[in-house]
Design a protein around this motif. Sequence first.
Motif: not given
Length: 102
Positions: A68, A71-72, A75
């Motif tokens: 997670r 992914t953050k 992004t």
Amino acid sequence: MTTSNELRLLPWTGPDGKPCFLSTDDNGGHMSRLADNMESVQLGMATDLLGQALDILAEADTDPDDLRLLTKDLTGALRDTLRVATSRGHRLDSRSTDHRFR
């Protein structure tokens, strides 16, 4: 001074998250150099993050919280990289347009 279609998209946003633009004829001015340096830092961080992502994804037992966070971070790096690409693309377009009419 530059025309409205020649505004430079800066590699950061304002406090409200909206894009910031620079209007100047001096590509070597303080704000232009600051933006160039920030773009370089952002692209370097994206490159480093990509290497980290490849390492994390190669691990068979990666923790979901780590994925997670990855992914953050990816992004954010992708957002910054797209902003840099958009800004540079606009500047290339305006330069090629200028040369056709000279």
